[in-house]
Scaffold this motif. Structure first.
Motif, short mmCIF file in Angstrom:
data_model
loop_
_atom_site.label_atom_id
_atom_site.label_comp_id
_atom_site.label_asym_id
_atom_site.label_seq_id
_atom_site.Cartn_x
_atom_site.Cartn_y
_atom_site.Cartn_z
N VAL A 1 0.92 -1.04 0.03
CA VAL A 1 -0.06 0.07 0.04
C VAL A 1 0.89 1.30 -0.08
CG1 VAL A 1 -1.80 1.38 1.23
CG2 VAL A 1 -1.86 -1.16 1.17
N VAL A 2 0.72 2.11 -1.00
CA VAL A 2 1.35 3.30 -0.99
C VAL A 2 0.29 4.63 -0.83
CG1 VAL A 2 2.47 4.88 -2.49
CG2 VAL A 2 2.91 2.48 -2.83
N ALA A 3 0.57 5.65 0.08
CA ALA A 3 -0.22 6.70 0.52
C ALA A 3 0.52 7.63 -0.03
CB ALA A 3 -0.78 6.51 1.68
N GLY A 4 -0.17 8.72 -0.49
CA GLY A 4 0.39 9.92 -0.85
C GLY A 4 -0.18 11.04 0.08
N VAL A 5 0.98 11.87 0.61
CA VAL A 5 0.56 12.73 1.75
C VAL A 5 0.99 14.19 1.22
CG1 VAL A 5 0.75 10.87 3.42
CG2 VAL A 5 2.60 12.26 2.97
N ASP A 6 0.17 15.33 1.66
CA ASP A 6 0.38 16.61 1.31
C ASP A 6 0.26 17.63 2.26
OD1 ASP A 6 -2.30 17.03 1.41
OD2 ASP A 6 -2.36 17.68 -0.54
N GLY A 7 -0.03 17.31 3.74
CA GLY A 7 -0.32 18.06 4.66
C GLY A 7 -2.06 18.44 4.92
N SER A 8 -2.55 17.95 3.87
CA SER A 8 -3.79 18.37 4.08
C SER A 8 -4.92 17.33 5.09
CB SER A 8 -4.77 18.17 2.57
OG SER A 8 -5.00 17.13 2.34
N PRO A 9 -6.01 17.86 5.56
CA PRO A 9 -6.62 17.09 6.43
C PRO A 9 -7.29 15.75 5.55
CG PRO A 9 -7.35 19.01 6.75
CD PRO A 9 -6.35 19.37 5.84
N SER A 10 -7.55 15.98 4.27
CA SER A 10 -7.98 14.72 3.59
C SER A 10 -6.97 13.73 3.45
CB SER A 10 -8.41 15.15 2.20
OG SER A 10 -8.92 14.26 1.39
N ALA A 11 -5.74 14.08 3.15
CA ALA A 11 -4.35 13.48 2.99
C ALA A 11 -4.28 12.56 4.37
CB ALA A 11 -3.32 14.10 2.42
N ARG A 12 -4.29 13.26 5.40
CA ARG A 12 -4.03 12.60 6.65
C ARG A 12 -5.03 11.61 7.00
NH1 ARG A 12 -5.60 12.41 11.96
NH2 ARG A 12 -3.99 12.28 13.48
N VAL B 1 4.39 8.57 0.74
CA VAL B 1 5.15 9.25 -0.35
C VAL B 1 4.78 10.97 -0.21
CG1 VAL B 1 5.44 9.57 -2.70
CG2 VAL B 1 5.21 7.33 -1.88
N HIS B 2 5.44 11.67 -0.20
CA HIS B 2 5.38 13.03 -0.47
C HIS B 2 6.17 13.38 -1.50
CE1 HIS B 2 4.50 17.19 0.22
NE2 HIS B 2 5.86 17.62 0.13
N ALA B 3 5.66 14.11 -2.54
CA ALA B 3 6.16 14.35 -3.77
C ALA B 3 6.79 15.84 -3.64
CB ALA B 3 5.53 14.15 -5.13
N ALA B 4 7.88 16.13 -3.47
CA ALA B 4 8.45 17.76 -3.21
C ALA B 4 8.66 18.14 -4.37
CB ALA B 4 9.47 17.48 -2.51
N ASP B 5 8.64 17.52 -5.71
CA ASP B 5 8.77 18.04 -6.76
C ASP B 5 10.15 18.85 -7.04
OD1 ASP B 5 8.32 18.53 -9.38
OD2 ASP B 5 6.73 19.85 -9.28
N THR B 6 11.00 18.60 -6.41
CA THR B 6 12.40 19.60 -6.28
C THR B 6 13.08 19.62 -7.48
OG1 THR B 6 13.28 17.80 -5.14
CG2 THR B 6 12.54 19.35 -3.72
N THR C 1 7.17 3.04 5.98
CA THR C 1 8.39 3.76 5.33
C THR C 1 7.93 4.76 4.79
OG1 THR C 1 7.89 2.43 3.27
CG2 THR C 1 9.41 1.37 4.75
N ARG C 2 8.95 5.94 4.55
CA ARG C 2 8.78 7.30 4.24
C ARG C 2 9.63 7.47 2.87
NH1 ARG C 2 10.28 8.51 9.63
NH2 ARG C 2 12.09 9.61 9.11
N GLU C 3 9.00 8.29 2.00
CA GLU C 3 9.76 8.75 0.83
C GLU C 3 9.58 10.18 0.45
OE1 GLU C 3 9.92 7.75 -3.94
OE2 GLU C 3 8.95 6.22 -2.57
N LEU C 4 10.69 11.01 0.59
CA LEU C 4 10.58 12.24 -0.01
C LEU C 4 10.73 12.44 -1.40
CD1 LEU C 4 9.95 15.22 0.72
CD2 LEU C 4 12.45 15.28 1.52
N GLY C 5 9.83 12.42 -2.43
CA GLY C 5 10.09 12.17 -3.68
C GLY C 5 10.81 13.46 -4.38
N ARG C 6 11.62 13.55 -5.18
CA ARG C 6 11.99 14.53 -6.28
C ARG C 6 11.32 14.70 -7.28
NH1 ARG C 6 17.51 12.15 -5.63
NH2 ARG C 6 17.24 11.54 -8.09
N GLY D 1 -7.18 18.39 -1.25
CA GLY D 1 -5.54 18.57 -0.89
C GLY D 1 -5.22 20.01 -0.91
N LEU D 2 -4.35 20.23 -0.59
CA LEU D 2 -3.67 21.50 -0.51
C LEU D 2 -2.62 21.99 -1.61
CD1 LEU D 2 -2.31 21.70 3.20
CD2 LEU D 2 -4.34 22.61 2.24
N GLY D 3 -2.36 20.83 -2.53
CA GLY D 3 -1.33 21.25 -3.55
C GLY D 3 -0.37 19.83 -3.63
N GLY D 4 0.19 19.68 -4.60
CA GLY D 4 1.09 18.61 -4.62
C GLY D 4 -0.14 17.25 -5.04
N PHE D 5 -0.55 16.66 -3.95
CA PHE D 5 -1.66 15.68 -4.01
C PHE D 5 -3.08 16.60 -4.22
CE2 PHE D 5 2.02 13.47 -2.46
CZ PHE D 5 2.12 12.45 -3.65
#
Length: 333
Positions: free
Chosen positions: A22-33, A53-58, A98-103, A126-130
């Motif tokens: 299972v992979v979950a996308g997180v962005d800091g929004s209540p919905s993502a939590r 997974v948080h995609a920072a898009d760096t 496990t945690r992943e900070l994606g680029r 969401g707030l952005g990103g996801f």
């Protein structure tokens, strides 16, 4: 620790082996939590790890902003992942996280993390990103492009069914004709993992495709034969549009599962109007399964899915694995 000891689901090892990581996308929004906690309960039912997974898009940001700003984005993303993992661990102390900070950008990051056999879980706002599925392209992009199942966590309030919401004991599958049998096996596995009944629902005209009138009963019989311990019912309703019938059926469901890729739900990789309607308006989480998804009878552990491989953080190297409250650096796969 068993799934029962974690206090969720009633799945067993034989059932969970049919369902991937299972992979979950997180962005800091209540919905993502909410989605991350729901994904944790799903992972526990399956006997799998949860990968946040948080995609920072760096990579893209670095092209038009300064290094200090990019570093701030990385640090904020890392803190968000830690907070989310802590919230999951508090509720599911035996679950490996496990945690992943994606680029990468969000859609690519989630697709890469899921590999060939994973299941992607996202929130519906969401707030952005996801970002919001209602207005943005990320969630719909994942659901439309993924070659693996995607679950959009919806509900009538901020406590959808599982981990804290009411359990109805029913998984609804949106069927159309005999071609649905492949992905329907995954819906059966989802029902078994929950100790729930499986309800096959077909809406719209029964004559839109050959064999449509008999499809729900025929499919139900084949699923019963393959899953003798599973309660399976079939329901066909004509007159109103298929989307409206399925949305109404979702009111009493823990999960609504639908196929994607052909006929009712669209062509190719695009989502059709029924899938759009379910993602936007269903009263429970919605799982979209590609018709081409590998047969769920195979063992996901034997497929090449990146359960432990992470895109390395430019500062800290590969991600951090959290288990039973202990953090430790993980070396390259």
């Amino acid at each position: 620790m068993s799934t029962e000891e974690r206090g969720v689901g009633s799945g067993n090892t034989a059932r969970s082996r049919r369902l991937g990581h299972v992979v979950a996308g997180v962005d800091g929004s209540p919905s993502a939590r909410t989605a991350a906690l729901w994904a944790a309960a799903e992972a526990a039912r399956r006997g799998r790890d949860l990968h946040l997974v948080h995609a920072a898009d760096t990579d893209r940001r670095a092209l038009f902003t300064d290094a200090e700003t990019v570093q701030e984005v990385r640090e904020a993303g890392r803190d968000l992942l830690i907070r989310t993992a802590d919230a999951v661990r508090e509720r599911f102390p035996g679950l490996v996280v496990t945690r992943e900070l994606g680029r990468q950008e969000p859609v690519a990051a989630l697709l890469a993390a899921a590999g060939r056999k994973g299941t992607i879980v996202v929130g519906h706002r969401g707030l952005g990103g996801f970002a919001t599925l209602m207005l943005g392209s990320v969630g719909l992009g994942v659901a439309g492009r993924a070659e693996v199942p995607v679950i959009v966590v919806r509900g009538d309030d901020e406590r959808p069914t599982g981990p804290d919401g009411p359990a109805h004991g029913t998984v609804v599958a949106a069927v159309h004709d005999a071609s649905d049998l492949g992905w329907l096996r995954l819906a059966a596995a989802e029902a078994e993992a929950r100790g729930a009944a499986l309800r096959l629902v077909r809406g719209g005209s029964p004559f839109a495709h050959p064999g449509g009138a008999q499809a729900p009963d025929d499919l139900a019989a084949r699923i019963r034969a393959a899953h003798p311990g599973l309660a399976v019912t079939a329901h066909a309703e004509s007159g109103a549009g298929a989307a409206g019938i399925l949305i109404e059926a979702s009111r009493g469901a823990d999960l609504l599962v639908a196929g994607r890729g052909r006929r009712t739900l669209g062509l190719g990789r695009a989502l059709g109007r029924v899938a759009h309607a379910l993602i936007h308006h269903a009263h429970c989480p919605v799982e979209i399964v590609p018709h081409a998804f590998p047969d769920t009878g195979t063992d996901p552990d034997r497929a090449t899915a990146p359960d432990t491989d992470m895109d390395p953080d430019p500062d800290t190297g590969p991600g951090v694995a959290d288990a039973s409250g202990t953090d430790g650096s993980r070396g390259p796969g």
